[in-house]
Design a protein around this motif. Structure first.
Motif, short mmCIF file in Angstrom:
data_model
loop_
_atom_site.label_atom_id
_atom_site.label_comp_id
_atom_site.label_asym_id
_atom_site.label_seq_id
_atom_site.Cartn_x
_atom_site.Cartn_y
_atom_site.Cartn_z
N LYS A 109 3.30 -4.02 6.96
CA LYS A 109 3.65 -2.76 7.61
C LYS A 109 4.49 -1.87 6.71
O LYS A 109 4.51 -0.65 6.85
CB LYS A 109 4.42 -3.02 8.92
CG LYS A 109 3.56 -3.53 10.05
CD LYS A 109 4.36 -3.60 11.33
CE LYS A 109 3.48 -4.02 12.51
NZ LYS A 109 4.24 -4.06 13.78
N LYS A 110 5.20 -2.48 5.79
CA LYS A 110 6.10 -1.73 4.93
C LYS A 110 5.44 -1.22 3.65
O LYS A 110 5.93 -0.28 3.03
CB LYS A 110 7.32 -2.60 4.57
CG LYS A 110 8.19 -2.96 5.76
CD LYS A 110 9.28 -3.92 5.36
CE LYS A 110 10.31 -3.26 4.45
NZ LYS A 110 11.13 -2.27 5.16
N ARG A 135 9.78 -0.14 10.20
CA ARG A 135 8.57 0.34 10.86
C ARG A 135 7.47 0.56 9.83
O ARG A 135 7.68 0.50 8.63
CB ARG A 135 8.86 1.64 11.61
CG ARG A 135 9.92 1.53 12.68
CD ARG A 135 10.11 2.87 13.38
NE ARG A 135 10.59 3.90 12.46
CZ ARG A 135 11.86 4.15 12.20
NH1 ARG A 135 12.80 3.42 12.79
NH2 ARG A 135 12.22 5.10 11.37
N SER A 136 6.29 0.87 10.36
CA SER A 136 5.16 1.22 9.50
C SER A 136 5.47 2.49 8.73
O SER A 136 6.29 3.32 9.14
CB SER A 136 3.92 1.42 10.37
OG SER A 136 2.92 2.14 9.67
N LYS A 154 -1.98 3.25 13.75
CA LYS A 154 -1.57 2.27 12.75
C LYS A 154 -1.63 2.85 11.35
O LYS A 154 -0.75 2.60 10.53
CB LYS A 154 -2.49 1.04 12.84
CG LYS A 154 -2.32 0.25 14.14
CD LYS A 154 -3.27 -0.93 14.17
CE LYS A 154 -3.11 -1.73 15.47
NZ LYS A 154 -4.06 -2.86 15.55
N THR A 168 -2.28 -2.85 7.96
CA THR A 168 -0.96 -3.23 8.44
C THR A 168 -0.85 -4.74 8.61
O THR A 168 0.26 -5.26 8.74
CB THR A 168 -0.66 -2.53 9.78
OG1 THR A 168 -1.74 -2.76 10.69
CG2 THR A 168 -0.49 -1.03 9.57
N SER A 221 7.79 1.62 2.83
CA SER A 221 8.65 2.08 3.91
C SER A 221 10.06 1.52 3.74
O SER A 221 10.25 0.33 3.48
CB SER A 221 8.08 1.63 5.26
OG SER A 221 8.97 1.95 6.30
#
Length: 869
Positions: free
Chosen positions: A506-507, A536-537, A658, A502, A532
């Motif tokens: 994160k995407k 968010r993750s 995570k 991450t 994503s």
């Protein structure tokens, strides 16, 4: 990335990761400033008979700190406040106040003398130790029955509108003896730790607070349409940095320290259900005594009602209820604990305190809840962790609707600056001020996680537990347990893989591996990516993400392992013949969309090219004009398939991390409907077909009898296809016990184009073992499982009826090894013992049908590595 094998990491893997992280922090976490406190422990007995007294009130006068003696008359009372007296009070006995030394630990063994005058003021049935207990003509039981009869009128009903503010504080501390902390070589780089140990909370031990989380929320409930909107005004938690997932620890802790509703018949704590002392059947399982009358600050009279389990080993509470005696029979306070005779895995001590306040209409709402638990590897172990969750409620508003926009949008909304508010905000808005120890937790953990030595320790700990080792901040290699394996087709197999973190993005997440078999001399590889579509993750609920991947690798037809890598080294060992494999080449792309109400859908497309490997052959047999049979082999089979999955899991919660997400079993069912359609001539697809599968999972809690995990499943395939495209039922030839597979079924043994199954796995939670002397001390748990599968293959999909279809596989002697299920269902059952060394479960599995098939085992022993409470 978000299939059951990638996102949904096993419950054991996550809890193992959390627990080992806690154990490592035991050696490395900063301790808080030592607070001078007073600790008193001892035993209270009858001065005349010498018998121990249960339920004696022990408290520090002028404070809210108190406790009661347990089933053996023992008590432990501690406070950080400066006190110099302790009082003992018990109906029928003289109250005694004794001096104590402030800031010290001391032992007081007290003999209480009877008080005839007090006995005339309160109706009791006599000495509970000398008079045979009975529910008949027992005023305490009569009072309990009144409480039960008035439950619905006293608890908050589902009003049209409810609004309140909630403050929640959760903290965890690692425990050990001060001497062991000081002698621990891993603590030497952190000299300030051994200089600052808090020894006032757990008798004879030091506490090192390492986790602190606070949350201030506003709740808005509406009856029609039913809505529960939560606005997170403020949140604050320690940050362990990149190696320990704070959110995952928070979810783990929240699952342990659940909300307690005494008005429910059964109260769930970790994986166990405790019968409430005011449940409908409570008088059958509890003993009750009226032990005192109490006058509150407002002048209200309350009856003090003490209770203990009839069977000390049952999942029941010991404690006191304070109940109004004005005709409403409402619980104003509950003080409950779980006696040490009750077997809860890892738990050495567990206590619950509940306070209630009246609403404007005379009903009552929970105003404060406290849950404390002391965990350790064994009852006598020094190392462990101690946690407390406190929840308080304010500003209740009943039937006062908020503006309509308040109830709209996502169910949980976090205000933009919720995680970045100044300490001055918290000082002004906390329902209860922090102690100095609690306040220092945030800064001390922050200092620790910035130390290079701590980062190195946690880096290797993560590799050991999670199986991934970081190579810089953006990439990690693993899983380590899949680097080496072996099988009959590939022989010695080496694999090397990795994924982004991450920190990289994160995407976006990328993962890959390459493997080589030294026997077949072939390379295998995988490359995948997930993107994503939210901020968010890709793992954080609710997910909206696109995934694409390409894989070229081997697989056993019908093997579907739960929560483990298929090329895990330990799973290389298998029983029986294991020489029929596939080489697969697969292209996948799909889109996942999850909603706040836990409904989700996934749409995708897969192109799958499979080739037989080992002794498996794709063979056609046709009759020639002269009546002889001709055989032809098919080198590969290709399908192009569109897929749709609909999933609804009401009330589902997760251990959210995570790079993982694990569902937490609760009382709600989970429905999963899968539909797929194959298209001939699309990207070399060779068959047209459609398939439907429905899976329903439900955990059924049975109170004192434990719980059952029930899975109902069924499927139907439309169209004419060869056997590799039929439902190849989940078999397991490893020595690992697989909950969702058939553990004595051989690979490729059964196929169907329509089937129905039921799997029931029941945990008795020690219901039987806890009643057997000596055995109950082992804290073992009993399991029983039954699995039934029924199915069939339509005539059009039987190869003997169509020479274009592939023949069912046979062994080297020409004996069939693949069958249908028309004649009777496949049945297997098992009995097992769990909680062996707190981790292991071993089952004896028995197969009851189709025993005449070649190379089958009627009985087998299988093991499972499982972390549970």
């Amino acid at each position: 990335m978000y299939s059951s094998k990638n996102i949904y990491t096993s419950d054991f893997k996550l809890t193992k990761l959390v627990y080992l992280a806690l154990c490592l922090l035991l050696s490395a976490v900063s301790a808080m400033a030592q607070m001078p406190g007073t600790s008193v422990k001892g035993t209270v007995t009858d001065a005349q008979s010498g018998e121990t007294l249960i339920g004696v009130s022990v408290f520090f006068p002028g404070t809210s700190t108190g406790t009661s003696t347990d089933l053996d008359g023992n008590f432990v009372l501690r406070t950080n406040q400066q006190v110099d007296k302790v009082t003992f009070s018990y109906v029928g006995y003289k109250s005694v106040t004794m001096p104590v030394k402030p800031g010290q630990e001391q032992v007081i063994n007290l003999k209480l003398g009877s008080d005839a005058r007090q006995l005339k003021e309160v109706v009791v049935t006599g000495d509970r130790r000398k008079v045979k207990y009975s529910n008949k003509n027992n005023p305490a039981v009569d009072l309990i029955r009144e409480i039960v009869a008035h439950r619905e009128q006293n608890r908050p009903q589902h009003y049209d509108f409810v609004q309140y503010q909630q403050y929640e504080k959760t903290q965890l501390s690692l425990t050990n003896t001060p001497e062991k902390f000081k002698r621990n070589p891993l603590l030497r780089p952190y000299g300030f730790v051994t200089d600052n140990l808090d020894t006032t909370v757990v008798q004879g031990k030091a506490l090192l607070p390492f986790f602190m989380q606070e949350e201030l929320t506003e709740h808005y409930l509406r009856k029609n349409p039913e809505t529960h909107k939560t606005i997170v005004q403020a949140e604050k938690k320690v940050d362990f940095g990149e190696f320990v997932d704070t959110k995952g620890v928070g979810a783990f802790v929240k699952n342990i320290y659940q909300d307690i509703d005494i008005y429910q018949d059964n109260i769930t704590i970790v994986t166990n259900q405790f019968l409430s002392p005011i449940a409908n059947l409570a008088p059958t399982f509890y003993k009750y005594w009226l032990t005192d009358t109490v006058t509150t600050e407002t002048g209200q009279q309350l009856a003090e009602l003490s209770f203990i389990p009839r069977n000390p080993t049952s999942f029941l509470f010991t404690g006191k209820l304070f109940v109004t005696i004005d005709g409403k029979y409402a619980v104003q306070r509950a003080e409950m604990f779980v006696d040490k005779t009750v077997s809860i895995n890892w738990v050495k001590d567990l206590r619950v305190n509940l306070d209630f306040e009246p609403n404007g209409d005379g009903r009552f709402h929970l105003s404060k809840s406290e849950l404390q638990a002391d965990f350790g590897l064994t009852r006598n172990s020094d190392a462990g962790f101690y946690g407390e969750r406190t929840v308080s409620y304010r500003d209740y508003k009943i039937n006062e609707p908020a503006p309509d926009p308040t109830y709209e949008g996502e169910r949980v909304v976090r205000q933009e600056q919720a995680a970045n508010l100044a300490e001055s905000f918290w000082v002004a808005n906390r329902h209860q001020a922090l102690t100095a120890v609690e306040a220092n937790t945030y800064t001390n953990i922050d200092s620790l996680t910035n130390l290079r030595s701590f980062k190195r320790t946690m880096d290797w700990a993560t590799a050991l537990v999670a199986g991934y080792k970081r190579l810089g901040p953006n990439v990690e290699i693993g899983p380590l347990n899949a680097f080496y394996s072996f099988n009959p087709v590939e022989g010695f197999r080496l694999r090397f893989g990795g994924r982004t973190t991450t920190t990289f993005s994160k995407k976006i997440m990328l993962d890959t591996y390459a493997a080589y078999g030294f026997k077949d001399e072939k390379w295998k590889y995988y490359l995948g990516g997930t993107y994503s579509l939210t901020n968010r993750s890709i793992f954080e609920f609710p997910v909206r993400a696109i995934r694409a991947n390409y894989q070229r690798d081997t697989k056993i037809p019908g093997q579907d392992l739960q929560f483990v890598q298929e090329d895990n080294f330990l799973l290389s060992f298998k029983r029986g013949n294991n020489d029929k494999w596939l080489y697969n080449e697969t292209y996948n792309i799909d889109y996942l969309h999850e909603f706040e109400n836990h409904f989700s859908y996934r749409i995708g497309f897969r192109n799958w090219r499979q080739s037989p490997a080992g002794t498996l052959q794709y063979q056609r047999v046709a009759s020639t004009e002269d009546g002889e049979e001709s055989t032809s082999l098919m080198n590969n089979l290709t399908t192009s398939e569109a897929q749709l999955e609909l999933r609804w899991a009401p009330g589902e919660q997760f251990f959210q991390g995570k790079v993982y997400r694990t569902p937490v079993a609760n009382r709600y069912p989970v429905f999963t409907l899968r539909a797929s359609a194959g298209f001939k001539d699309l990207f070399n697809g060779q068959y047209d077909y459609q398939q439907l599968n429905l899976n329903i999972y439900k955990r059924v809690f049975l109170s004192q009898l434990g719980y059952s995990d029930v899975v109902l499943e069924g499927g139907y395939l439309f169209g004419q296809v060869p056997f590799p495209l039929l439902s190849i039922h989940r078999a397991n030839q490893t020595y690992s016990y697989q909950i969702q597979s058939y553990n004595l079924m051989n690979f490729l043994e059964f196929v169907s184009d329509q089937y129905a199954s039921v799997n029931i796995d029941h945990c008795f939670n020690g219901f039987i073992f806890n009643k057997i002397p000596l055995v109950k001390k082992t804290r073992l748990r009993e399991f029983a499982t039954v699995k039934v599968l029924y199915g069939q293959v339509r005539d059009e999909n039987l190869p003997q009826n169509n020479p274009e279809l592939l023949q069912f596989p046979v062994d080297a002697a020409g004996v069939p090894i693949t069958y249908t299920l028309e004649r009777k269902p496949y049945v297997e059952a098992s009995v097992g013992v769990g909680n062996i060394f707190n981790f292991f479960r071993v089952d004896v599995v028995r197969r009851f049908s189709y025993l005449e098939h070649p190379n089958v085992s009627e009985i087998g022993i299988r093991g499972r590595f499982k972390f549970d409470f």
